[in-house]
Enzyme design. Sequence first.
Site, PDB file in Angstrom:
ATOM      1  N   SER A   1       0.802  -1.230   0.000  1.00  0.00           N
ATOM      2  CA  SER A   1       0.000   0.000   0.000  1.00  0.00           C
ATOM      3  C   SER A   1       0.831   1.276   0.000  1.00  0.00           C
ATOM      4  O   SER A   1       0.404   2.297   0.533  1.00  0.00           O
ATOM      5  CB  SER A   1      -0.935  -0.013   1.213  1.00  0.00           C
ATOM      6  OG  SER A   1      -0.170  -0.089   2.403  1.00  0.00           O
TER       7      SER A   1
ATOM      8  N   GLN B   1      11.570  11.424   2.115  1.00  0.00           N
ATOM      9  CA  GLN B   1      11.785  12.842   2.414  1.00  0.00           C
ATOM     10  C   GLN B   1      12.099  13.635   1.150  1.00  0.00           C
ATOM     11  O   GLN B   1      11.545  14.690   0.899  1.00  0.00           O
ATOM     12  CB  GLN B   1      12.964  12.986   3.389  1.00  0.00           C
ATOM     13  CG  GLN B   1      12.715  12.374   4.742  1.00  0.00           C
ATOM     14  CD  GLN B   1      13.902  12.567   5.679  1.00  0.00           C
ATOM     15  OE1 GLN B   1      14.950  13.045   5.289  1.00  0.00           O
ATOM     16  NE2 GLN B   1      13.719  12.181   6.915  1.00  0.00           N
TER      17      GLN B   1
ATOM     18  N   GLU C   1      19.899  16.710  -5.316  1.00  0.00           N
ATOM     19  CA  GLU C   1      20.464  15.640  -4.481  1.00  0.00           C
ATOM     20  C   GLU C   1      21.661  15.050  -5.196  1.00  0.00           C
ATOM     21  O   GLU C   1      21.958  15.419  -6.342  1.00  0.00           O
ATOM     22  CB  GLU C   1      19.405  14.569  -4.201  1.00  0.00           C
ATOM     23  CG  GLU C   1      18.285  15.074  -3.304  1.00  0.00           C
ATOM     24  CD  GLU C   1      17.249  14.015  -2.987  1.00  0.00           C
ATOM     25  OE1 GLU C   1      17.627  12.941  -2.509  1.00  0.00           O
ATOM     26  OE2 GLU C   1      16.066  14.265  -3.238  1.00  0.00           O
TER      27      GLU C   1
ATOM     28  N   HIS D   1      22.214   4.516   2.458  1.00  0.00           N
ATOM     29  CA  HIS D   1      22.112   5.983   2.483  1.00  0.00           C
ATOM     30  C   HIS D   1      23.218   6.502   3.386  1.00  0.00           C
ATOM     31  O   HIS D   1      23.385   6.019   4.506  1.00  0.00           O
ATOM     32  CB  HIS D   1      20.741   6.420   2.998  1.00  0.00           C
ATOM     33  CG  HIS D   1      20.435   7.842   2.696  1.00  0.00           C
ATOM     34  ND1 HIS D   1      21.118   8.875   3.291  1.00  0.00           N
ATOM     35  CD2 HIS D   1      19.554   8.416   1.836  1.00  0.00           C
ATOM     36  CE1 HIS D   1      20.650  10.036   2.824  1.00  0.00           C
ATOM     37  NE2 HIS D   1      19.699   9.772   1.937  1.00  0.00           N
TER      38      HIS D   1
ATOM     39  N   ARG E   1      25.573   8.318  -4.257  1.00  0.00           N
ATOM     40  CA  ARG E   1      25.466   7.753  -2.917  1.00  0.00           C
ATOM     41  C   ARG E   1      26.433   6.622  -2.598  1.00  0.00           C
ATOM     42  O   ARG E   1      26.911   6.504  -1.480  1.00  0.00           O
ATOM     43  CB  ARG E   1      24.067   7.174  -2.767  1.00  0.00           C
ATOM     44  CG  ARG E   1      23.256   7.969  -1.858  1.00  0.00           C
ATOM     45  CD  ARG E   1      21.875   7.428  -1.820  1.00  0.00           C
ATOM     46  NE  ARG E   1      21.013   8.598  -1.889  1.00  0.00           N
ATOM     47  CZ  ARG E   1      19.710   8.540  -1.852  1.00  0.00           C
ATOM     48  NH1 ARG E   1      19.105   7.374  -1.803  1.00  0.00           N
ATOM     49  NH2 ARG E   1      19.006   9.633  -1.885  1.00  0.00           N
TER      50      ARG E   1
ATOM     51  N   HIS F   1      19.211   1.297   2.750  1.00  0.00           N
ATOM     52  CA  HIS F   1      18.153   2.246   2.383  1.00  0.00           C
ATOM     53  C   HIS F   1      17.256   1.759   1.253  1.00  0.00           C
ATOM     54  O   HIS F   1      16.036   1.878   1.331  1.00  0.00           O
ATOM     55  CB  HIS F   1      18.830   3.558   1.978  1.00  0.00           C
ATOM     56  CG  HIS F   1      17.896   4.677   1.647  1.00  0.00           C
ATOM     57  ND1 HIS F   1      16.997   5.185   2.560  1.00  0.00           N
ATOM     58  CD2 HIS F   1      17.725   5.398   0.508  1.00  0.00           C
ATOM     59  CE1 HIS F   1      16.314   6.168   1.993  1.00  0.00           C
ATOM     60  NE2 HIS F   1      16.724   6.305   0.747  1.00  0.00           N
TER      61      HIS F   1
ATOM     62  N   ARG G   1      21.015   3.481  -7.560  1.00  0.00           N
ATOM     63  CA  ARG G   1      19.894   4.354  -7.897  1.00  0.00           C
ATOM     64  C   ARG G   1      20.238   5.830  -7.691  1.00  0.00           C
ATOM     65  O   ARG G   1      20.803   6.220  -6.660  1.00  0.00           O
ATOM     66  CB  ARG G   1      18.705   4.005  -6.999  1.00  0.00           C
ATOM     67  CG  ARG G   1      17.477   4.857  -7.207  1.00  0.00           C
ATOM     68  CD  ARG G   1      16.410   4.442  -6.234  1.00  0.00           C
ATOM     69  NE  ARG G   1      16.863   4.663  -4.881  1.00  0.00           N
ATOM     70  CZ  ARG G   1      16.496   5.698  -4.124  1.00  0.00           C
ATOM     71  NH1 ARG G   1      15.667   6.615  -4.594  1.00  0.00           N
ATOM     72  NH2 ARG G   1      16.944   5.822  -2.897  1.00  0.00           N
TER      73      ARG G   1
END
Length: 561
Positions: free
Chosen positions: A18, A52, A129, A252, A301, A362, A397
């Site tokens: 969900s 976030q 980012e 992360h 990252r 993460h 990613r």
Amino acid sequence: MVHKSSKRYESDYLIIGSGIAGLFAAIKASEFGSVIILTKKSVTDCNTMWAQGGIACVMDHDDNFENHVTDTIVAGAGLCNIKVAESIIQDAPSRINDLLDLGINFTRIRDIETGISNDKKNDYDLGKEGGHSRRRILHNGDITGKEIMRVLYNACKSNSNIEIFESFHAVDLISSKRLGFSGGNQCLGAYALNSVSNSVHTFQSKFVFLATGGAGKVYLYTSNPDVACGEGIAMAYRAYAKIANMEFFQFHPTCLFNPKAKAFLISEAVRGEGAILKIRDKDKFVDFMKKYHVLGSLAPRDIVARAIDKELKRTGQSCAYLDVTHHSESYLQKRFPNIFATCLSFGFNMSKDLLPVVPAAHYCCGGVHTDINGKTCVENLFAIGEVGCTGFHGANRLASNSLLEALVVSNNAVAQSKRMLNDRVKKETPKKSDDVIPDWSSGDAVDADELIVIYHNWDEIRRFMWDYVGIYRTTKRLQRAKTRIRNIRKEIEHFYWDFTITADLIELRNLASVAEMIIDSALARKDSIGLHYNIDSPLANESAELKEVVLQRPETTRVSS
Ligand code: SIN
């Protein structure tokens, strides 16, 4: 706790999970048929709720699709499926319009800055980012996921074609191959445990969409909520779907280092607004990232997480620090209200104090192998969002590309299912098979005598995954992990077949299966690339064979669920 009698449910679409992918797909699918959503706790217990950063989308005249594709491929270490990347990135503006139509609010420049010119007032405040060459991240402060969930959940609740079953924990997919039915392998539905009434029910459906999210709980330290156990990946594997890229688990770089903070994420968007990573070296705080990458603290990252790990080992410190003190308190409160308040509750004022940070697991870049439409190799089974692997993320990613992928692939999956329905009508639906899906059977299972086995194995897996299959890997550590997981899996399987299932046992079994897939994939990949960094393996160069590592369950004789 022997299972009570079960019910049978039928729908056109069965959606398991969900978060953004599941709810968005449900809204789209409700135009074509009845939808049931199963979620193992409450609807908002999902990774999306905690997102976030935001959604990457080309919005500005200074940006274009090619830039976004290039940034995605560079972050993905060249292992992205380029056609998939182009398609997802080009579709982004339309999917963002869908969200705006549904009523989602993204922060505008006027919400943060004062004294801006009239022509800029209505512009969205685009975040930046790691790995992005341009500002292109739509966000709602630092609670983008919460805003998305608010709107999608309300839309689902008020839709008469959508029924939501909370506390329904999917146990297994119902696949024709596992049941021994003739013909190709089709997904026919799923069994699910109602963890309140302790009964297992049968959900039969024309299409099953896995939208179960990530698997961060496989590691000891993770930014993910407790529900992220990789269950869709494990269920799909048992139903003979292909699983790809599991060696690429993203860490992360900046989670708050505090025993009570449970790896609370400090968004990369904070570095996008100029925060600098520092390490304590003797009595100084030193900016170290320029040593590792030209983009410094805003490097991709994988590079930042490895650099922090290396600096911690070199200096013997237990955390790095994030310095965003160049911004005023009022700016930080407006731009990062949730992070500001949370840090303050732990005694850190972002405008004055350095924030102690460490990396944590993460995002699972691998998952159920699908095409751009979320279609798996099992007929009628789709995987959308983090549980799927379209090849978009490659070996690492790019930040804020995941909510985007979830939206685009969910939309595509519904469109694909509609095409399949139309084809079936054109070809005249074949005669309904005489095969009958059996009810769930607990067989001779009895209630477990010692629950400590579950909790012990749960802890052990997460600890050795962190120590042996983490940011830096070695072949020896991976082999050690393989030996351990093999033994634990045997123990869990005995437990599973002998005792009545519970939500904890389902999670543990799936978590162990996903851990084994990560280890097997890491052992199978012979070069170090992107998020998979094995000290004993050479760095992949341009001539390396950049194939996906794909796992598929071998044929077995055990057919019952
Ligand atoms: C973050 O806000 O740093 C996380 C965003 C993401 O993982 O894409």
